[in-house]
Motif scaffolding. Structure first.
Motif, PDB file in Angstrom:
ATOM      1  N   ALA A 254       0.878  -1.178   0.000  1.00  0.00           N
ATOM      2  CA  ALA A 254       0.000   0.000   0.000  1.00  0.00           C
ATOM      3  C   ALA A 254       0.904   1.213   0.000  1.00  0.00           C
ATOM      4  O   ALA A 254       1.764   1.356   0.876  1.00  0.00           O
ATOM      5  N   ARG A 255       0.732   2.100  -0.977  1.00  0.00           N
ATOM      6  CA  ARG A 255       1.640   3.233  -1.069  1.00  0.00           C
ATOM      7  C   ARG A 255       0.933   4.463  -1.629  1.00  0.00           C
ATOM      8  O   ARG A 255      -0.010   4.364  -2.407  1.00  0.00           O
ATOM      9  N   ASP A 256       1.388   5.622  -1.179  1.00  0.00           N
ATOM     10  CA  ASP A 256       0.892   6.907  -1.688  1.00  0.00           C
ATOM     11  C   ASP A 256      -0.625   7.035  -1.534  1.00  0.00           C
ATOM     12  O   ASP A 256      -1.319   7.510  -2.441  1.00  0.00           O
ATOM     13  N   LEU A 257      -1.133   6.630  -0.373  1.00  0.00           N
ATOM     14  CA  LEU A 257      -2.558   6.720  -0.091  1.00  0.00           C
ATOM     15  C   LEU A 257      -2.828   7.860   0.890  1.00  0.00           C
ATOM     16  O   LEU A 257      -1.995   8.159   1.757  1.00  0.00           O
ATOM     17  N   PHE A 258      -4.007   8.462   0.780  1.00  0.00           N
ATOM     18  CA  PHE A 258      -4.513   9.376   1.802  1.00  0.00           C
ATOM     19  C   PHE A 258      -5.784   8.747   2.353  1.00  0.00           C
ATOM     20  O   PHE A 258      -6.765   8.573   1.625  1.00  0.00           O
ATOM     21  N   LEU A 259      -5.767   8.398   3.641  1.00  0.00           N
ATOM     22  CA  LEU A 259      -6.878   7.694   4.279  1.00  0.00           C
ATOM     23  C   LEU A 259      -7.367   8.541   5.450  1.00  0.00           C
ATOM     24  O   LEU A 259      -6.604   8.844   6.372  1.00  0.00           O
ATOM     25  N   THR A 260      -8.646   8.896   5.425  1.00  0.00           N
ATOM     26  CA  THR A 260      -9.158   9.769   6.469  1.00  0.00           C
ATOM     27  C   THR A 260     -10.483   9.253   7.018  1.00  0.00           C
ATOM     28  O   THR A 260     -11.270   8.626   6.305  1.00  0.00           O
ATOM     29  N   SER A 261     -10.709   9.501   8.312  1.00  0.00           N
ATOM     30  CA  SER A 261     -11.986   9.222   8.981  1.00  0.00           C
ATOM     31  C   SER A 261     -12.373   7.751   8.923  1.00  0.00           C
ATOM     32  O   SER A 261     -13.524   7.395   8.650  1.00  0.00           O
ATOM     33  N   SER A 262     -11.413   6.879   9.186  1.00  0.00           N
ATOM     34  CA  SER A 262     -11.680   5.440   9.149  1.00  0.00           C
ATOM     35  C   SER A 262     -11.603   4.849  10.543  1.00  0.00           C
ATOM     36  O   SER A 262     -11.063   5.451  11.474  1.00  0.00           O
ATOM     37  N   GLY A 263     -12.152   3.620  10.686  1.00  0.00           N
ATOM     38  CA  GLY A 263     -12.002   2.896  11.938  1.00  0.00           C
ATOM     39  C   GLY A 263     -10.560   2.461  12.107  1.00  0.00           C
ATOM     40  O   GLY A 263      -9.835   2.974  12.965  1.00  0.00           O
ATOM     41  N   THR A 264     -10.116   1.512  11.279  1.00  0.00           N
ATOM     42  CA  THR A 264      -8.707   1.163  11.156  1.00  0.00           C
ATOM     43  C   THR A 264      -8.322   1.433   9.712  1.00  0.00           C
ATOM     44  O   THR A 264      -8.888   0.834   8.793  1.00  0.00           O
ATOM     45  N   ALA A 265      -7.385   2.328   9.492  1.00  0.00           N
ATOM     46  CA  ALA A 265      -7.057   2.721   8.122  1.00  0.00           C
ATOM     47  C   ALA A 265      -6.416   1.572   7.358  1.00  0.00           C
ATOM     48  O   ALA A 265      -6.836   1.240   6.248  1.00  0.00           O
ATOM     49  N   ILE A 266      -5.382   0.948   7.946  1.00  0.00           N
ATOM     50  CA  ILE A 266      -4.687  -0.158   7.282  1.00  0.00           C
ATOM     51  C   ILE A 266      -4.544  -1.296   8.280  1.00  0.00           C
ATOM     52  O   ILE A 266      -4.044  -1.108   9.392  1.00  0.00           O
ATOM     53  N   GLU A 267      -4.997  -2.462   7.895  1.00  0.00           N
ATOM     54  CA  GLU A 267      -4.893  -3.669   8.719  1.00  0.00           C
ATOM     55  C   GLU A 267      -3.965  -4.645   8.013  1.00  0.00           C
ATOM     56  O   GLU A 267      -4.238  -5.087   6.898  1.00  0.00           O
ATOM     57  N   VAL A 268      -2.842  -4.975   8.681  1.00  0.00           N
ATOM     58  CA  VAL A 268      -1.809  -5.813   8.084  1.00  0.00           C
ATOM     59  C   VAL A 268      -1.720  -7.118   8.868  1.00  0.00           C
ATOM     60  O   VAL A 268      -1.673  -7.115  10.091  1.00  0.00           O
ATOM     61  N   ALA A 269      -1.710  -8.230   8.140  1.00  0.00           N
ATOM     62  CA  ALA A 269      -1.575  -9.549   8.773  1.00  0.00           C
ATOM     63  C   ALA A 269      -0.666 -10.404   7.896  1.00  0.00           C
ATOM     64  O   ALA A 269      -0.268 -10.012   6.800  1.00  0.00           O
ATOM     65  N   GLY A 286      -4.699   4.103  13.180  1.00  0.00           N
ATOM     66  CA  GLY A 286      -4.036   4.282  11.893  1.00  0.00           C
ATOM     67  C   GLY A 286      -3.664   2.975  11.226  1.00  0.00           C
ATOM     68  O   GLY A 286      -4.040   2.719  10.083  1.00  0.00           O
ATOM     69  N   LEU A 287      -2.928   2.130  11.954  1.00  0.00           N
ATOM     70  CA  LEU A 287      -2.430   0.889  11.360  1.00  0.00           C
ATOM     71  C   LEU A 287      -2.280  -0.168  12.444  1.00  0.00           C
ATOM     72  O   LEU A 287      -1.778   0.119  13.531  1.00  0.00           O
ATOM     73  N   THR A 288      -2.740  -1.377  12.165  1.00  0.00           N
ATOM     74  CA  THR A 288      -2.516  -2.503  13.073  1.00  0.00           C
ATOM     75  C   THR A 288      -1.727  -3.576  12.344  1.00  0.00           C
ATOM     76  O   THR A 288      -1.908  -3.781  11.134  1.00  0.00           O
ATOM     77  N   ILE A 289      -0.865  -4.259  13.089  1.00  0.00           N
ATOM     78  CA  ILE A 289       0.001  -5.277  12.489  1.00  0.00           C
ATOM     79  C   ILE A 289      -0.039  -6.550  13.305  1.00  0.00           C
ATOM     80  O   ILE A 289       0.043  -6.519  14.544  1.00  0.00           O
ATOM     81  N   THR A 290      -0.175  -7.677  12.626  1.00  0.00           N
ATOM     82  CA  THR A 290       0.127  -8.993  13.183  1.00  0.00           C
ATOM     83  C   THR A 290       1.012  -9.714  12.181  1.00  0.00           C
ATOM     84  O   THR A 290       0.977  -9.422  10.983  1.00  0.00           O
ATOM     85  N   GLY A 291       1.816 -10.643  12.654  1.00  0.00           N
ATOM     86  CA  GLY A 291       2.679 -11.396  11.749  1.00  0.00           C
ATOM     87  C   GLY A 291       4.110 -10.897  11.795  1.00  0.00           C
ATOM     88  O   GLY A 291       4.554 -10.307  12.777  1.00  0.00           O
ATOM     89  N   GLN A 292       4.827 -11.092  10.697  1.00  0.00           N
ATOM     90  CA  GLN A 292       6.260 -10.818  10.704  1.00  0.00           C
ATOM     91  C   GLN A 292       6.726 -10.234   9.375  1.00  0.00           C
ATOM     92  O   GLN A 292       6.049 -10.323   8.360  1.00  0.00           O
ATOM     93  N   ASN A 293       7.909  -9.599   9.454  1.00  0.00           N
ATOM     94  CA  ASN A 293       8.598  -9.073   8.265  1.00  0.00           C
ATOM     95  C   ASN A 293       7.758  -8.025   7.531  1.00  0.00           C
ATOM     96  O   ASN A 293       7.583  -8.088   6.317  1.00  0.00           O
ATOM     97  N   HIS A 294       7.263  -7.043   8.273  1.00  0.00           N
ATOM     98  CA  HIS A 294       6.525  -5.946   7.672  1.00  0.00           C
ATOM     99  C   HIS A 294       7.383  -4.679   7.689  1.00  0.00           C
ATOM    100  O   HIS A 294       8.148  -4.440   8.625  1.00  0.00           O
TER     101      HIS A 294
END
Length: 333
Positions: A254-269, A286-294
């Motif tokens: 995910a790159r060069d995004l503008f994300l506004t007024s969200s619950g979780t903007a980016i969810e990474v797993a 803004g961003l939640t992460i689970t897993g590895q090598n992010h």
């Protein structure tokens, strides 16, 4: 033919292709000239309804007129727009036999039950599927038609799925989930020009799900294939508990995004994802992460309740050159 205005079907068809021109232009056939100002406005429609057109390589003004024509199998037809000329939905269609599957967005059934199938290259536009054409209309299905969301994905060598999906400047409304398949790049025009109005819900809905398709109503991760990418979009709103951008496959970006007024903007797993040059503005998380090598690089988190959250069972996370401003509770946890 048609009240004696044309001598034969060939002349009539030439006018049908010509009807996109402005009033007062001159149209010539068999050394006889006509002007569009003297032609009834509904003549093109009458011609389309009455003619069985066998010519190859002709054009109609838009999809509505295309769907009025009984083209024979093998005909190549160009349109000058989806609804109006120059609206970005212009395309080429190959007419195939009755019984060919069609989605009603990119492919269309004709009056003789043949199907006009959209001809695509490595880059398609969501406007060729009707997205962004009607104000306040839901564009979810049109986006999913462009991403081939319901098509089976056979893995690394599946070239039929691989494509760039361009989202031209304009406004689009998403109320469901758009599936961006492995090997695809969903790309906007950048600089806030391609605006996605993401409906506010509370069901855990994802707006963009990277690396999956849909089968019998449920998401299914794609088997192998190149990494999916989403970029250069402006997305407003979102589900209060679901990720606006959901990445759970290796290599997703995910790159060069503008994300506004969200619950979780980016969810990474999962693992091995890259989030870069994103601005995440005024939301719950803004961003939640689970897993590895992010990798999270050069992102701005502005006025978030929680900026960046690393959840349980996560490791090998790189965070580079990120800024957190005006956080409400925790910028980084």
């Amino acid at each position: 033919l048609i009240g004696g205005l044309f001598a034969n079907a060939g002349e009539a068809w030439e006018f049908l292709a010509f009807q996109r021109r402005v009033s007062g232009d001159t149209f010539s056939a068999s050394n006889v000239s006509y002007t569009t100002s003297g032609i009834p406005n509904n003549l093109a429609t009458k011609l389309a309804e009455t003619m069985s057109i066998k010519d190859f390589g002709h054009a109609v003004s838009n999809v509505a007129n295309l769907k009025l024509c009984s083209f024979e199998v093998g005909a190549l037809v160009n349109t000058y727009g989806y609804i109006t000329e120059g609206d970005g939905g212009q395309a080429t269609y190959l007419v195939q036999a009755a019984g060919t599957p069609f989605d009603g967005f990119g492919d269309h059934e004709l009056p003789n039950n043949n199907v006009a199938v959209l001809q695509t290259t490595d880059v398609v536009s969501v406007r060729q599927y009707g997205a962004g054409m009607v104000e306040y209309a839901d564009d979810t299905d049109a986006f999913n038609a462009a991403t081939l969301a319901s098509f089976p994905h056979t893995g690394n060598n599946d070239l039929s799925i691989r494509r760039e999906i361009y989202v031209p400047a304009g406004d689009y409304r998403i109320t469901g989930t758009v599936y961006v398949r492995k090997g695809q790049h969903l790309r906007g025009a950048g600089d806030g020009a391609s605006r996605i109005h993401n409906s506010v819900t509370s069901t855990g809905r994802k707006c963009f799900h990277l690396g999956a398709g849909i089968s019998t109503g449920s998401p299914v991760n794609d088997p192998g294939g190149l990494a999916p990418i989403i970029s250069a979009l402006h997305v407003e709103g979102g589900d209060t508990s679901g990720g606006t951008i959901y990445m759970a496959v290796a290599g997703a970006q995910a790159r060069d995004l503008f994300l506004t007024s969200s619950g979780t903007a980016i969810e990474v797993a999962g693992g091995d994802t890259i989030t870069s040059r994103c601005i995440i503005d005024q939301g719950l998380t803004g961003l939640t992460i689970t897993g590895q090598n992010h990798i999270i690089d050069s992102c701005l988190f502005y006025s978030m309740n929680y900026g960046f959250r690393v959840l349980d069972f996560s490791y090998d996370i790189q965070v580079n050159n990120c800024h957190f401003e005006y956080g409400v509770y925790d910028d980084f946890s």
